[in-house]
Design an enzyme around this catalytic site. Structure first.
Site, mmCIF file in Angstrom:
data_model
loop_
_atom_site.group_PDB
_atom_site.id
_atom_site.type_symbol
_atom_site.label_atom_id
_atom_site.label_comp_id
_atom_site.label_asym_id
_atom_site.label_seq_id
_atom_site.Cartn_x
_atom_site.Cartn_y
_atom_site.Cartn_z
ATOM 1 N N ASP A 163 13.402 -9.254 5.231
ATOM 2 C CA ASP A 163 12.068 -8.900 5.722
ATOM 3 C C ASP A 163 11.863 -9.677 7.020
ATOM 4 O O ASP A 163 12.665 -10.538 7.379
ATOM 5 C CB ASP A 163 11.006 -9.289 4.680
ATOM 6 C CG ASP A 163 9.591 -8.983 5.151
ATOM 7 O OD1 ASP A 163 9.374 -7.875 5.678
ATOM 8 O OD2 ASP A 163 8.702 -9.842 5.026
ATOM 9 N N SER A 164 10.746 -9.390 7.692
ATOM 10 C CA SER A 164 10.429 -10.139 8.898
ATOM 11 C C SER A 164 10.014 -11.579 8.582
ATOM 12 O O SER A 164 10.074 -12.440 9.450
ATOM 13 C CB SER A 164 9.281 -9.454 9.642
ATOM 14 O OG SER A 164 8.141 -9.419 8.802
ATOM 15 N N CYS A 214 11.105 -4.489 3.503
ATOM 16 C CA CYS A 214 10.215 -4.410 4.654
ATOM 17 C C CYS A 214 9.962 -2.929 4.937
ATOM 18 O O CYS A 214 10.911 -2.166 5.164
ATOM 19 C CB CYS A 214 10.901 -5.067 5.850
ATOM 20 S SG CYS A 214 10.024 -4.833 7.396
ATOM 21 N N GLU A 267 1.210 -14.851 7.317
ATOM 22 C CA GLU A 267 2.265 -15.775 7.753
ATOM 23 C C GLU A 267 1.695 -17.165 8.057
ATOM 24 O O GLU A 267 2.407 -18.157 7.994
ATOM 25 C CB GLU A 267 3.010 -15.221 8.982
ATOM 26 C CG GLU A 267 3.976 -14.083 8.652
ATOM 27 C CD GLU A 267 5.256 -14.536 7.932
ATOM 28 O OE1 GLU A 267 5.707 -15.664 8.166
ATOM 29 O OE2 GLU A 267 5.779 -13.741 7.129
ATOM 30 N N CYS A 310 3.131 -2.512 3.038
ATOM 31 C CA CYS A 310 3.751 -3.644 3.742
ATOM 32 C C CYS A 310 3.977 -4.692 2.666
ATOM 33 O O CYS A 310 3.060 -4.989 1.890
ATOM 34 C CB CYS A 310 2.828 -4.172 4.830
ATOM 35 S SG CYS A 310 3.373 -5.759 5.533
ATOM 36 N N HIS A 335 4.129 -7.758 2.703
ATOM 37 C CA HIS A 335 3.287 -8.961 2.769
ATOM 38 C C HIS A 335 1.985 -8.800 1.966
ATOM 39 O O HIS A 335 1.410 -9.788 1.510
ATOM 40 C CB HIS A 335 2.874 -9.245 4.218
ATOM 41 C CG HIS A 335 3.917 -9.926 5.056
ATOM 42 N ND1 HIS A 335 5.034 -9.273 5.520
ATOM 43 C CD2 HIS A 335 3.989 -11.196 5.537
ATOM 44 C CE1 HIS A 335 5.752 -10.115 6.255
ATOM 45 N NE2 HIS A 335 5.140 -11.291 6.279
HETATM 46 N N1 DGL Z 1 6.626 -7.041 5.492
HETATM 47 C C1 DGL Z 1 6.983 -6.099 6.480
HETATM 48 C C2 DGL Z 1 6.603 -4.702 6.118
HETATM 49 O O1 DGL Z 1 6.683 -4.388 4.952
HETATM 50 C C3 DGL Z 1 6.852 -6.532 7.911
HETATM 51 C C4 DGL Z 1 5.506 -6.695 8.472
HETATM 52 C C5 DGL Z 1 5.527 -7.244 9.879
HETATM 53 O O2 DGL Z 1 6.344 -8.098 10.177
HETATM 54 O O3 DGL Z 1 4.710 -6.775 10.702
HETATM 55 O O4 DGL Z 1 6.278 -3.868 6.927
#
Ligand code: DGL
Length: 294
Positions: A12-13, A74, A153, A185, A187
């Site tokens: 993931d990011s 992600c 984050e 997402c 997150h």
């Molecule tokens: N968690 C990621 C997603 O599902 C990345 C979100 C991001 O870095 O903007 O899209």
């Protein structure tokens, strides 16, 4: 449960993919190697070319660690890069969009599904196409939420800024009459208590983590076992600060990750990036062309 011959890679990011890691850790007894591309978070405002490069680099890194399969934990990478990187990688790569769509279709009663996701995911049209393919009668309202990932984050999952941002993104979806909300997402499950307070009890919330882990589990069932009753090992790698990731992960998981390794990625200028992607995928034709996303 028995063990297969190699680890599973997850990326993931940033910390978002840990929501999928948690589900995988619970469901399968395999070694897991997690990669958080924290030097480049958020992915949501990056171009498709950048997401392609980051995803390619991470998958390559995980390939060198001899993983058996990769989970793109992600949505932004699943939406923008998977259709392309799947072509060039010999490994199975699991995404999170189809599991989310599958759960949402099973959940909705009024066929109105709201999606909150990054701007990159929403603009890619991946969710919209997937609903069109599997349940064309479903009405979809996809809302980009650029403020959420930076807040998460930073460790902010409650408070004034979080509530303001959530109201900004959710109020119109609630007024529209969705009965199901997709957390598009990885997150966002960390915001679940705050989201639940706003949407109330009558809207079902879909987090694709469990279904994604289930897909990996089902796939593993078809492979031979090589060892029995081994305790799995967990590795974590990041492209940014290992200490920051460790701090944030401890906050969200409630325990400290034993060790987080640092990994530097090669950075490319826009022109070098275009040349590089053109060499990797001869059929690739640049950021303006979305034909490979389909
Ligand atoms: N968690 C990621 C997603 O599902 C990345 C979100 C991001 O870095 O903007 O899209």
């Amino acid at each position: 449960m028995q063990k297969k011959q190699a680890p599973i890679g997850i990326y993931d990011s940033g910390v978002g993919g840990l929501t999928v890691w948690l589900a995988l850790r619970q469901l399968i007894n395999e070694d897991l190697i997690y990669y958080g591309d924290t030097a480049h978070v958020p992915y949501g405002d990056k171009s498709r070319d950048q997401i392609l490069l980051y995803s390619h680099n991470i998958i390559h890194f995980l390939e060198e660690k001899k993983v058996l399969a990769v989970v793109a934990a992600c949505n932004t990478s699943s939406a923008l890069a998977l259709p392309v990187v799947r072509v060039s990688s010999g490994m199975p790569i699991f995404g999170v969009i189809e599991p989310a769509v599958e759960k949402a279709i099973a959940s909705t009663r009024n066929n109105r599904v709201g999606i909150i996701a990054t701007v990159g995911t929403v603009n890619s049209g991946s969710y919209q196409r997937s609903f069109q393919q599997f349940a064309p009668s479903t009405e979809v309202f996809a809302q980009g939420c650029p403020k959420l990932v930076p807040l998460i984050e930073r460790g902010e999952v409650e408070g004034l800024l979080v509530n303001q941002a959530l109201h900004e993104y959710l109020d119109s979806l609630i007024d529209w009459g969705m009965d199901t909300l997709v957390l598009g997402c990885t997150h966002y499950p960390f915001l679940l208590p705050a989201i639940k307070r706003i949407v109330g009890e009558h809207i079902s919330i879909v987090d694709p983590a469990w279904q994604t882990a289930k897909n990996v589990y089902d796939w593993l069932q078809g492979l031979p076992n090589v060892e029995e009753h081994e305790v799995p090992s967990y590795q974590f790698w990041v492209s940014g600060s290992p200490e920051e990731f460790q701090k944030r992960a401890s906050q969200f998981l409630g325990f400290t990750l034993a060790q987080v390794g640092g990994h530097n990625q090669v950075e490319l200028e826009p022109r070098e990036l275009r040349d590089f992607l053109g060499q990797l995928w001869p059929a690739w034709r640049g950021d303006q062309d979305d034909s490979m996303e389909k």
